[in-house]
Scaffold this motif. Structure first.
Motif, PDB file in Angstrom:
ATOM      1  N   ARG A 268     -10.632 -26.774 -18.608  1.00 33.06           N
ATOM      2  CA  ARG A 268     -11.461 -27.829 -18.005  1.00 33.06           C
ATOM      3  C   ARG A 268     -10.608 -28.962 -17.448  1.00 33.06           C
ATOM      4  N   SER A 269      -9.534 -29.291 -18.119  1.00 31.48           N
ATOM      5  CA  SER A 269      -8.669 -30.352 -17.612  1.00 31.48           C
ATOM      6  C   SER A 269      -7.928 -29.892 -16.363  1.00 31.48           C
ATOM      7  N   GLN A 270      -7.590 -28.600 -16.257  1.00 28.91           N
ATOM      8  CA  GLN A 270      -6.956 -28.093 -15.045  1.00 28.91           C
ATOM      9  C   GLN A 270      -7.914 -28.179 -13.857  1.00 28.91           C
ATOM     10  N   THR A 271      -9.196 -27.905 -14.104  1.00 32.42           N
ATOM     11  CA  THR A 271     -10.205 -28.050 -13.050  1.00 32.42           C
ATOM     12  C   THR A 271     -10.293 -29.504 -12.616  1.00 32.42           C
ATOM     13  N   LEU A 272     -10.297 -30.389 -13.572  1.00 33.06           N
ATOM     14  CA  LEU A 272     -10.358 -31.818 -13.294  1.00 33.06           C
ATOM     15  C   LEU A 272      -9.147 -32.261 -12.456  1.00 33.06           C
ATOM     16  N   ILE A 273      -7.967 -31.794 -12.816  1.00 34.23           N
ATOM     17  CA  ILE A 273      -6.754 -32.143 -12.072  1.00 34.23           C
ATOM     18  C   ILE A 273      -6.809 -31.562 -10.660  1.00 34.23           C
ATOM     19  N   SER A 274      -7.338 -30.361 -10.517  1.00 33.87           N
ATOM     20  CA  SER A 274      -7.473 -29.753  -9.186  1.00 33.87           C
ATOM     21  C   SER A 274      -8.400 -30.579  -8.298  1.00 33.87           C
ATOM     22  N   LEU A 275      -9.517 -31.017  -8.863  1.00 34.18           N
ATOM     23  CA  LEU A 275     -10.440 -31.859  -8.090  1.00 34.18           C
ATOM     24  C   LEU A 275      -9.778 -33.167  -7.677  1.00 34.18           C
ATOM     25  N   ALA A 276      -9.028 -33.756  -8.587  1.00 38.69           N
ATOM     26  CA  ALA A 276      -8.308 -35.000  -8.271  1.00 38.69           C
ATOM     27  C   ALA A 276      -7.297 -34.742  -7.162  1.00 38.69           C
ATOM     28  N   GLY A 277      -6.608 -33.627  -7.227  1.00 38.11           N
ATOM     29  CA  GLY A 277      -5.637 -33.281  -6.186  1.00 38.11           C
ATOM     30  C   GLY A 277      -6.272 -33.104  -4.828  1.00 38.11           C
TER      31      GLY A 277
END
Length: 149
Positions: free
Chosen positions: A41-50
């Motif tokens: 879930r945190s990787q998804t969050l980081i991808s969205l931020a990117g």
């Protein structure tokens, strides 16, 4: 909806130990799967931020040129999006293997893992709130651009 009772770490540790009958391998697997959920879930969050940061690199100047408030919203929104990514990286994805928490005392082992899981979950919540706030401000600035041009 089923109501979930907030348990103390001690209560939860005792229940986990009893449920798995002290089987450290099964307890280890359970925590591993819980940490995997947080990591994914945190990787998804980081991808969205990117994605937001990348899009801003292409169109941020156009959005910011719309008005003073549009500039404020996009810059503050980007700050919160970046903060979300930083919280996720520092608080969740930072590597510390479950085996590093290993203790021969089962209760201490479970307690340490519960504390670590809860800390990572707290970072995830803060990161998610920051991302939502950043997205909201970012969308407001885009909306202003669309309405004022």
């Amino acid at each position: 909806m089923v109501q979930i009772r907030n348990k103390t770490i001690r209560e939860e540790a005792k229940e986990i130990s009893e449920y798995f009958q002290g089987n450290k391998i099964e307890i280890y697997k359970m925590f591993d799967s819980q940490f995997q959920v947080l990591y994914l879930r945190s990787q998804t969050l980081i991808s969205l931020a990117g994605i937001v940061i990348t899009v801003t690199g292409f169109s941020g100047k156009i959005i910011a040129a719309t008005s003073f408030w549009s500039r404020i919203f996009i810059v503050v929104g980007l700050f919160f999006v970046l903060l979300a990514g930083m919280l996720a990286i520092w608080g969740i994805i930072r590597i510390r293997f479950i085996s590093q928490w290993y203790e021969s005392d089962l209760d201490l082992f479970i307690t340490n893992l519960l504390k670590n899981r809860n800390r990572k979950a707290q970072y995830f919540i803060f990161s998610m709130i920051s991302l939502i706030l950043g997205f909201t401000l970012y969308v407001i600035s885009i909306s202003m651009m669309l309405m004022l041009t």
